[in-house]
Scaffold this motif. Structure first.
Motif, mmCIF file in Angstrom:
data_model
loop_
_atom_site.group_PDB
_atom_site.id
_atom_site.type_symbol
_atom_site.label_atom_id
_atom_site.label_comp_id
_atom_site.label_asym_id
_atom_site.label_seq_id
_atom_site.Cartn_x
_atom_site.Cartn_y
_atom_site.Cartn_z
ATOM 1 N N LYS A 23 0.841 -1.208 0.000
ATOM 2 C CA LYS A 23 0.000 0.000 0.000
ATOM 3 C C LYS A 23 0.875 1.257 0.000
ATOM 4 C CE LYS A 23 -1.849 -1.522 3.778
ATOM 5 N NZ LYS A 23 -1.180 -2.850 3.776
ATOM 6 N N ALA A 24 1.867 1.283 0.888
ATOM 7 C CA ALA A 24 2.722 2.462 1.010
ATOM 8 C C ALA A 24 3.547 2.688 -0.258
ATOM 9 C CB ALA A 24 3.636 2.313 2.222
ATOM 10 N N LEU A 25 4.108 1.616 -0.823
ATOM 11 C CA LEU A 25 4.919 1.756 -2.030
ATOM 12 C C LEU A 25 4.063 2.180 -3.227
ATOM 13 C CD1 LEU A 25 7.249 -1.358 -1.632
ATOM 14 C CD2 LEU A 25 7.887 1.037 -1.332
ATOM 15 N N THR A 26 2.835 1.673 -3.276
ATOM 16 C CA THR A 26 1.934 2.065 -4.367
ATOM 17 C C THR A 26 1.538 3.531 -4.235
ATOM 18 O OG1 THR A 26 1.094 -0.192 -4.620
ATOM 19 C CG2 THR A 26 -0.293 1.579 -5.470
ATOM 20 N N ILE A 27 1.271 3.983 -3.021
ATOM 21 C CA ILE A 27 0.954 5.399 -2.806
ATOM 22 C C ILE A 27 2.153 6.274 -3.162
ATOM 23 C CG2 ILE A 27 0.598 7.089 -0.952
ATOM 24 C CD1 ILE A 27 -1.437 5.131 0.232
ATOM 25 N N TYR A 28 3.352 5.816 -2.825
ATOM 26 C CA TYR A 28 4.558 6.580 -3.154
ATOM 27 C C TYR A 28 4.723 6.693 -4.672
ATOM 28 C CZ TYR A 28 9.500 7.958 -3.153
ATOM 29 O OH TYR A 28 10.686 8.613 -3.356
ATOM 30 N N MET A 29 4.553 5.572 -5.381
ATOM 31 C CA MET A 29 4.671 5.601 -6.846
ATOM 32 C C MET A 29 3.577 6.466 -7.459
ATOM 33 S SD MET A 29 6.467 4.572 -9.393
ATOM 34 C CE MET A 29 6.223 4.933 -11.134
ATOM 35 N N LYS A 30 2.393 6.366 -6.918
ATOM 36 C CA LYS A 30 1.275 7.192 -7.393
ATOM 37 C C LYS A 30 1.588 8.680 -7.193
ATOM 38 C CE LYS A 30 -3.676 7.944 -6.422
ATOM 39 N NZ LYS A 30 -4.081 8.152 -7.820
ATOM 40 N N SER A 31 2.217 9.021 -6.077
ATOM 41 C CA SER A 31 2.559 10.409 -5.777
ATOM 42 C C SER A 31 3.662 10.922 -6.722
ATOM 43 C CB SER A 31 3.015 10.537 -4.323
ATOM 44 O OG SER A 31 1.992 10.111 -3.445
ATOM 45 N N LEU A 32 4.625 10.067 -7.053
ATOM 46 C CA LEU A 32 5.659 10.449 -8.013
ATOM 47 C C LEU A 32 5.039 10.765 -9.371
ATOM 48 C CD1 LEU A 32 8.415 7.746 -7.229
ATOM 49 C CD2 LEU A 32 8.492 10.164 -6.604
ATOM 50 N N LEU A 33 4.115 9.911 -9.809
ATOM 51 C CA LEU A 33 3.451 10.131 -11.099
ATOM 52 C C LEU A 33 2.583 11.387 -11.062
ATOM 53 C CD1 LEU A 33 2.435 6.444 -11.923
ATOM 54 C CD2 LEU A 33 4.190 7.795 -13.077
#
Length: 611
Positions: free
Chosen positions: A308-318
């Protein structure tokens, strides 16, 4: 004669009841004052030492945020008489930390209670109280996979005004009673035992009865509702919407990547590589059962996170790059689990990211450091994901792995003497599951550990691995190449005046005969293997070699091919096997059994005779 029948009855009874069993498995759930108290009352019959070693140690998993109360634990002899009662000092407690779990708020309370005279019974009763819950009950009528359950019940007591949603997938009869203050539901299942797992069949746990009881409305991290998939999507959206607090340093990195990229796809690829190179996956299961995701700033600071955290981080980068992406819930695993779309609920265990790019969608698995950008693996392929989008959350189909996506090509090049001894070079281009397994092995720093598993990829008999190597395939970044040099101890056998060359066969899992089959067939991932065996053998007259016939065998399940030929001083054998992905009912099992049986028959009859 009377004694004969007496002992016959005793013998039958002893045979029938000679296995251990869960004689009582009662679950009682009471909802009161916004608390959920679940009480378990269990009695297990132990018949021998083997069962005693396996079932006498009991472990109770619970969150340290919930209250655990052990009411009583005692031992009964074969006549049902109490002979020992455990005291507080007999219990132990430890953290329930698993592999890859960095933080976890789950605990294990355990006890071990044995007797040296069989049979005997173990009885225990305990309660777990939660302040808030996403579900009231998720119940199956069994405690252990291997033990039958004589009497299992689920009882739910809740306030009369409480609205619940109930899934009863096997229509187990329910007794419902009520008064002005409370409603009680009671389900009972007698004499239940899980089916045995059958080759190429569905997991028995998926076929077992299940009852799920959910509150229609809940307050878990954020207020939510199970009224519809839309309401579930809105709840998940509200949980994650404020977690995109990307630090300024990360924003600068994103802008630099954008300036040096010529397309949107290139930006996504570079940001994904940045994620892989600067973070790692660690399971973090604390606070609200691990459902409360950490924000982007947490991952940026600590360089790790769960899915969840890594997906949110990647989503935030995009998002910083001006690229839309969608948090997507999925029930991951090699075996595809069906989503019951008629029963809105949280039927997921993993999160990935969906990134629309023109007319395509990229699927990003954010927990891996070893699989390439845009790779859809066996863990998430060919199933529905639930894409989260405010007021517009929806189910989306994740693409499936095709035959070409999982094709594995193996080449064995033998140099042998007339006794079948010599050497060989082995080369495998691995895709699909074998590619994922090799990628995992290649990431292990301990090469001695890796070497233990190399034999699983070679699949020969009577050989020794002298050296091996795993390398990237420059022609396809979704595959790896395994190469090895082998010493061959024996690749042939002598029968009369002939030398018989032992060409490896394709093997199937052990299949029960059609009359004994209880479940259908389920191939979640296709199989496609191409194997080529090249033999150069000294002191052999190639003109006198008796080659088997070429064969092609096709069915709705797949295809088998074999080809034999001589090219100069080389004997070449080529085989291929395809098994298509799909599900088939039990009526189709006879045809599959005959298909595999025919393949084995063809291979057994395809004997290469060398003079």
């Amino acid at each position: 004669m009377r004694n004969f029948y007496y002992w016959l009855i005793i013998l039958i009874c002893r045979t029938y009841f000679s296995y251990g069993q869960v004689t009582d498995y009662h679950t009682s759930v009471e909802i009161k004052n916004n608390k959920v108290e679940t009480t378990y009352e269990i009695k297990i019959k132990i018949n021998d030492r083997k069962e005693s070693e396996k079932y006498s140690e009991v472990e109770i998993f619970h969150s340290d945020q919930n209250e655990l109360k052990i009411h009583e634990v005692y031992l009964l002899d074969g006549y049902g008489e109490k002979i020992r009662k455990l005291k507080k000092k007999d219990f132990s407690e430890r953290s329930a930390k698993f592999s890859n779990t960095f933080f976890m708020d789950y605990m294990v309370t355990s006890f071990d209670i044995k007797h040296n005279t069989y049979p005997y019974f173990i009885y225990y009763k305990y309660s777990i109280t939660e302040e808030s819950a996403l579900d009231y009950a998720s119940w199956d009528p069994y405690l252990y996979y291997k033990l039958p359950t004589s009497n299992a019940t689920l009882k739910i007591t809740l306030p009369a005004e409480e609205k619940v949603r109930i899934l009863n997938d096997h229509n187990i009869p329910v007794k419902r009673s009520s008064d002005k203050d409370e409603i009680t539901y009671l389900w009972q299942v007698n004499n239940f035992k899980l089916l045995e797992k059958e080759a190429y069949g569905e997991s028995p746990t998926n076929l077992a009865p299940e009852i799920i009881v959910l509150p229609e409305n809940f307050d878990y991290i954020k207020p939510g509702s199970y009224e519809s998939w839309k309401s579930i999507g809105n709840w998940q959206y509200n949980v994650i919407k404020d977690r995109n607090d990307l630090p300024e340093t990360d924003k600068q990195i994103v802008q630099e990547i954008c300036q040096k990229s010529s397309s949107q796809r290139e930006i996504i690829s570079k940001l994904y590589n940045y994620l892989q190179n600067n973070t790692r996956y660690i399971n973090i299961s604390i606070d609200k059962g691990g459902l409360d995701p950490y924000p982007a700033s947490y991952v940026s600071k600590n360089k790790y996170g769960d899915c969840k955290a890594l997906t949110i981080y990647m989503k935030s980068l995009l998002e910083e790059a001006g690229i839309d992406s969608y948090y997507t819930l999925v029930n991951a695993g090699e075996e595809i689990q069906r989503i019951n779309r008629d029963f809105p609920s949280l039927q997921f265990n993993h999160v990935i990211l969906a990134v629309p790019v023109q007319s395509d969608t990229l699927w990003l698995e954010n927990t891996t450091n070893i699989l390439p950008f845009g790779y859809i693996g066996s863990f998430t392929q060919n199933r529905y994901g639930f894409l989260i989008n405010q007021d517009q959350s929806k189910f989306v189909r994740i693409p499936k792995l095709s035959n070409e996506d999982i094709k594995v090509i193996s080449t064995y090049d033998f140099q042998l003497n007339e006794n079948g001894e010599g050497k060989a070079t082995f080369n495998k281009i691995a895709k699909g599951i074998e590619y994922e397994e090799l990628a995992d092995l290649n990431s292990v720093s301990d090469k001695n550990l890796t070497e233990e598993y190399i034999d699983d990829f070679i699949r020969l008999k009577n050989y020794v691995v002298n050296n091996w190597n795993i390398k990237k395939n420059n022609e396809d970044n979704h595959s790896l190449i395994l190469s090895a040099d082998l010493s061959i101890k024996k690749a042939s056998r002598k029968i009369g005046p002939y030398i018989i060359l032992d060409v490896p066969h394709y093997r199937f899992k052990k299949l029960n005969i059609p009359s004994e089959r209880k479940t259908g067939l389920k191939f979640d991932i296709p199989i496609y293997n191409i194997d080529q065996y090249i033999y150069k053998i000294t002191n052999i007259d190639y003109s006198k070699i008796q080659l088997p016939n070429d064969k092609v065998l096709s069915s709705k399940f797949g295809e088998y091919k074999q080809n034999f030929r001589i090219e100069g001083d080389k004997l070449i054998v080529q085989k291929s096997l395809k098994i298509y992905s799909g599900e088939y009912d039990k009526k189709s099992y006879q045809a599959f059994y005959e298909f595999t049986d025919k393949i084995q028959e063809i291979q057994n009859q395809s004997i290469i005779k060398l003079q």
